[in-house]
Design a protein around this motif. Structure first.
Motif, PDB file in Angstrom:
ATOM      1  N   ILE A 583       0.834  -1.205   0.000  1.00  0.00           N
ATOM      2  CA  ILE A 583       0.000   0.000   0.000  1.00  0.00           C
ATOM      3  C   ILE A 583       0.865   1.249   0.000  1.00  0.00           C
ATOM      4  O   ILE A 583       0.631   2.183  -0.769  1.00  0.00           O
ATOM      5  N   ASP A 584       1.873   1.291   0.863  1.00  0.00           N
ATOM      6  CA  ASP A 584       2.756   2.456   0.920  1.00  0.00           C
ATOM      7  C   ASP A 584       4.119   2.014   1.416  1.00  0.00           C
ATOM      8  O   ASP A 584       4.222   1.156   2.304  1.00  0.00           O
ATOM      9  N   SER A 585       5.153   2.576   0.829  1.00  0.00           N
ATOM     10  CA  SER A 585       6.521   2.248   1.212  1.00  0.00           C
ATOM     11  C   SER A 585       7.401   3.474   0.973  1.00  0.00           C
ATOM     12  O   SER A 585       7.019   4.391   0.243  1.00  0.00           O
ATOM     13  N   ASP A 586       8.569   3.466   1.579  1.00  0.00           N
ATOM     14  CA  ASP A 586       9.504   4.583   1.375  1.00  0.00           C
ATOM     15  C   ASP A 586      10.645   4.183   0.452  1.00  0.00           C
ATOM     16  O   ASP A 586      11.714   4.787   0.470  1.00  0.00           O
ATOM     17  N   LEU A 648     -10.563  -1.328  -5.846  1.00  0.00           N
ATOM     18  CA  LEU A 648     -11.625  -2.030  -5.125  1.00  0.00           C
ATOM     19  C   LEU A 648     -11.432  -3.538  -5.185  1.00  0.00           C
ATOM     20  O   LEU A 648     -11.622  -4.252  -4.197  1.00  0.00           O
ATOM     21  N   GLU A 649     -11.054  -4.033  -6.346  1.00  0.00           N
ATOM     22  CA  GLU A 649     -10.954  -5.481  -6.524  1.00  0.00           C
ATOM     23  C   GLU A 649      -9.672  -6.061  -5.967  1.00  0.00           C
ATOM     24  O   GLU A 649      -9.681  -7.119  -5.330  1.00  0.00           O
ATOM     25  N   ASN A 650      -8.536  -5.389  -6.150  1.00  0.00           N
ATOM     26  CA  ASN A 650      -7.240  -5.984  -5.848  1.00  0.00           C
ATOM     27  C   ASN A 650      -6.623  -5.545  -4.530  1.00  0.00           C
ATOM     28  O   ASN A 650      -5.703  -6.204  -4.042  1.00  0.00           O
ATOM     29  N   LEU A 651      -7.092  -4.451  -3.964  1.00  0.00           N
ATOM     30  CA  LEU A 651      -6.560  -4.000  -2.676  1.00  0.00           C
ATOM     31  C   LEU A 651      -7.598  -4.044  -1.560  1.00  0.00           C
ATOM     32  O   LEU A 651      -7.249  -4.285  -0.408  1.00  0.00           O
ATOM     33  N   LEU A 652      -8.862  -3.814  -1.890  1.00  0.00           N
ATOM     34  CA  LEU A 652      -9.917  -3.829  -0.880  1.00  0.00           C
ATOM     35  C   LEU A 652     -10.742  -5.108  -0.897  1.00  0.00           C
ATOM     36  O   LEU A 652     -11.426  -5.429   0.074  1.00  0.00           O
ATOM     37  N   PHE A 743      -6.283   5.941   3.479  1.00  0.00           N
ATOM     38  CA  PHE A 743      -7.542   5.204   3.659  1.00  0.00           C
ATOM     39  C   PHE A 743      -7.268   3.700   3.749  1.00  0.00           C
ATOM     40  O   PHE A 743      -7.815   3.004   4.624  1.00  0.00           O
ATOM     41  N   LEU A 744      -6.408   3.183   2.875  1.00  0.00           N
ATOM     42  CA  LEU A 744      -6.095   1.750   2.872  1.00  0.00           C
ATOM     43  C   LEU A 744      -5.288   1.350   4.107  1.00  0.00           C
ATOM     44  O   LEU A 744      -5.507   0.278   4.682  1.00  0.00           O
TER      45      LEU A 744
END
Length: 806
Positions: A583-586, A648-652, A743-744
């Motif tokens: 989702i998030d990385s540095d 929506l399909e691949n992360l949520l 949000f994720l």
């Protein structure tokens, strides 16, 4: 399964659904009050109807529908905010009732022996299995090249339900088996060596560098590369390529001459600031354009000879050529006709021999020597042949043929084989031997029969005699594990462990998973899973316009984007990093070309490396990857709806329902006076579109700062400002890419469940049902205790009851 057992299963689940349990009497009133307005007799949004459940017709389907109700309540996604809402007490009571009720239903449904999977190998699995079974070099040999494309079901092409078999595929299996048998059976002596060279006698590096251009050209017959035209060995081309499969050595000595010359770069269509690069390509006349590929590329220094040795495995009939990879772009004839007269007033094409006027004045890539030698082998006979036909006697007999085919079948069928079971195959090979008196032809015939057997082509698991004992055997578990992580058959170590029934030991199994993930063959898992989960296989299906996106092609950005995502995925897997970094990385993985595309400085070479990201790069996590952003565009413009659906399909894990068939798609604004947001708002006013697009659009629009090839922008091409702000149905503000990531990140359990479900479908080769929910929930609950480690998630999948149960 007997009809009696099936009837008992149906009755048991039906009784459970009809049973009176605490809270059951207020369950139907809840549906009537809050659900049937959109999912009732008159309207069935999403093809869902809750005024009557198919209890008696299909109790499993009914339970799955109720599971959907529970999921929507837990997500607070239903009822819609514009509909009557239940009180918090009502919601909690129904959630508790449904949770208990469905847990009992799942336990009962484990009696369903319909879960036994018999699925065929897909194209990738077939090719990899042939490679590992016979230890063949599969670099350019692909027996599946004519196989039809495998259909995708539940997002993946290894799901048994979608892997149908046609007459056309069967005919391809027969032809593929013939080709494989011919590759394997090599009983004769080692093929003789060939040795071709061009450019005169070998010289030392100092001698080559001391030779003047004029002297060298006279001695070598002007063996320099004319711009981007190929240079090869005429004798090898004339003889239609190499005479046998094997490893070959290409040696050459080359020098860059006048990289910067009196000619302007724009006239030559050439960049004199770059070092000259020489590439090697291989080709096959028989296979045509599909066989052409670049196998190596080297920088050639200015005015200094460099000697290169390149080893490559070539199939029979292949040849090679050298190319000036970044030389002047265009024909030599064009340069002579249009460029030379600008610099030489006397160059009147074709009267005064302009080629001689160019040679010695413009940039040239000289090849001083060119040598080709092979084939070389690690051993002879090859390892695959020696494994199944060890030390063949001078005149092999029927018993040797039977023993050899037994060895082949035991490996090909991925389990021990009794001679009685293989008798039809042995009799077929023996009859061929007696009729034709050719042992090796009979051996090929037997192998072809084995490779077209359902026992090879299908991953079959035997139905349990006792419905209550549904644990897979050690050999079935070994195959599940190897096709999950390698898309191929078990190797010798895993097979021997299955033979000794060691895989039932959890610690031993865990160690095997660690070993297999560390094996280079696990790269297949990275490629196949990301290709389907993240839609990377769609990258390149709608390529951008070459005229308007030249850098995309010059810098090979499509390949670089795919490589970034593969390296990122593999890093998380190999280092057991948190899956939340998806989702998030540095950090990410970049080469110089992709870094330039992203506007990131400090990456100076073509090799990919891990790069730390600052917050203003907007590149952390998958949503900053050019591969995802380009694959969810159409090559011309962004597609916020596609991007929103992708999230929506691949992360949520909450894909929207398909659009109604009578709704027109969003019409593009060809005049460039309206933003995509304005067009989508108009589209959303359609009542049939509103319910889904209120969830899709805010997410897709939050990514509008990324253009159709993933570059960051603040305005559209017509200078219209980009507004990436959006609001989700629950009121959550999404202020651009950072907003959707935030949000994720606040919903780690939801993302974990989504990824777990994707992995389970891929691992099991079947759709999931509500009966798998306990396993999913156990994994999701356990992951925070393991810091969401990706490698640990794989271990949890392998350790789940679903993975060990038929």
């Amino acid at each position: 399964m007997s009809r009696l057992v099936l009837l008992l299963v149906i009755c048991a689940v039906a009784d459970l659904i009809r049973a009176e349990s605490p809270g059951h009497e207020k369950f139907q009133p809840f549906l009537n009050a809050y659900c049937v307005n959109c999912h009732g007799i008159e309207t069935q949004k999403g093809d869902r109807r809750f005024d009557r459940l198919p209890v008696t017709e299909n109790p499993v389907e009914a339970a799955e529908l109720l599971q959907e109700v529970l999921d929507q309540l837990n997500l607070a996604a239903m009822p819609p905010e514009n509909q009557q809402q239940p009180s918090e007490a009502e919601r909690k009571a129904v959630v508790a009732s449904l949770t208990t009720y469905l847990a009992n239903a799942r336990e009962e449904s484990r009696l369903n022996v319909g879960k036994v999977v018999m699925r065929r190998l897909n194209r990738v699995e077939y090719r990899n299995t042939i490679r590992d079974l016979f230890q063949l070099k599969m670099v350019d040999f692909d027996p599946t090249i004519t196989f039809p494309t495998d259909d995708s079901t539940a997002g993946f092409d290894n799901v048994g339900e979608g892997l149908v078999t046609s007459d056309y595929l069967l005919s391809n299996y027969l032809e593929a088996a013939r080709k494989v048998a011919d590759k394997l059976i090599l009983p004769g002596p080692k093929p003789p060596m060939i040795h071709y060279q061009s450019g005169g006698a070998a010289q030392t590096e100092s001698q080559l560098n001391a030779t003047s251009d004029k002297e060298w050209r006279r001695e070598a017959g002007r063996m320099f590369i004319k711009f981007r035209q190929p240079l090869g060995l005429p004798l090898l081309d004339k003889r239609r390529g190499v005479p046998a499969d094997g490893e070959y050595v290409i040696r050459f000595a080359a020098k860059a001459v006048r990289r910067v010359s009196r000619y302007k770069d724009e006239d030559l269509r050439y960049n004199s600031n770059e070092p000259m690069r020489l590439s090697i390509s291989i080709d096959s006349r028989e296979l045509g354009a599909t066989a052409h590929r670049i196998i190596g590329e080297y920088e050639i220094p200015d005015d200094k000879v460099i000697q290169i040795e390149h080893r490559v495995w070539l199939e029979k009939g292949f040849t090679f050529h050298l190319h000036w990879a970044n030389g002047p772009n265009g024909s030599f004839k064009r340069i002579l006709r249009k460029v030379l007269p600008k610099y030489n007033k006397d160059a009147l094409y074709p009267i005064r021999n302009p080629p001689e006027m160019y040679v010695g004045s413009g940039p040239e890539l000289h090849v001083h020597t060119l040598e080709f030698e092979g084939p070389f082998y690690d051993q002879w006979p090859p390892a695959g042949f020696a494994k199944f036909f060890p030390e063949p006697p001078r005149k092999p007999d029927a018993e040797y043929l039977n023993d050899s085919l037994m060895r082949v079948a035991s490996s090909a069928f991925r389990r021990p084989i009794h001679r009685k079971e293989l008798a039809p195959y042995l009799e077929l090979a023996q009859a061929y031997h007696e009729e034709h008196d050719d042992f090796w032809a009979a051996a090929k015939y037997g192998i072809r029969a084995i490779l077209t057997s359902p026992k090879f082509l299908y991953l079959a698991e035997t139905a349990p005699s006792d419905p209550m004992k549904r644990t897979v055997s050690d050999h079935e578990l070994a195959s599940r594990l190897s096709y999950f992580l390698w898309s191929s058959m078990p190797d010798d170590e895993l097979r021997h462990a299955a033979d000794r029934k060691l895989l039932s030991d959890p610690e031993f199994l865990r160690a095997q998973v660690e070993r297999m993930l560390a094996d280079p063959k696990s790269s297949t898992f990275t490629e196949n899973f990301t290709g389907q989960w993240l839609s990377l296989r769609q990258l390149g299906e709608m390529p951008p316009d070459p005229e308007k996106n030249q850098i995309y092609y010059e810098d090979k950005l499509e390949e670089a984007m795919r490589r970034e995502t593969h390296l990122f995925f593999s890093h998380l897997l190999q280092e057991n990093r948190s899956i939340l970094e998806f989702i998030d990385s540095d950090y990410t993985f970049l080469n110089s070309a992709l870094a330039r595309h992203y506007g990131i400085s400090g990456v100076g070479d073509d090799e990919f490396r891990k790069v730390t990201l600052s917050a203003d790069t907007h590149r952390g996590g998958l949503l900053g990857h050019g591969s995802i952003l380009t694959a969810t565009s159409n090559g011309v413009e962004t597609q916020p709806v596609i991007r929103g659906i992708w999230v929506l399909e691949n992360l949520l894990g909450t894909p929207p329902n398909p659009p109604p068939p009578d709704v027109e798609p969003i019409e593009p604004d060809t005049r460039g006076v309206a933003t995509i947001r304005q067009l989508m708002e108009k589209h959303r006013k359609n009542p049939a579109c509103y319910e889904c697009h209120r969830k899709i659009d805010p997410i897709g629009l939050s990514l509008e700062n990324y253009d159709h090839i993933g570059a960051w922008r603040n305005r559209y091409s017509k200078q219209l400002p980009i507004n990436p702000w959006g609001e989700l149905p629950d009121g959550t503000a999404i202020p651009g890419p950072g907003g959707i990531k935030a949000f994720l990140m606040k919903r780690p359990e939801q993302f974990t469940q989504c990824l777990t479900e994707k992995l389970l479908v891929y691992a099991l080769g079947r759709r999931l049902s509500f009966a798998d929910r306990d396993d999913i929930e156990q994994i999701v609950t356990a992951m925070p205790m393991h810091d969401y480690g990706f490698r640990e998630l794989i271990q949890q999948i392998v350790n789940s009851k679903a993975f060990h149960t038929k």
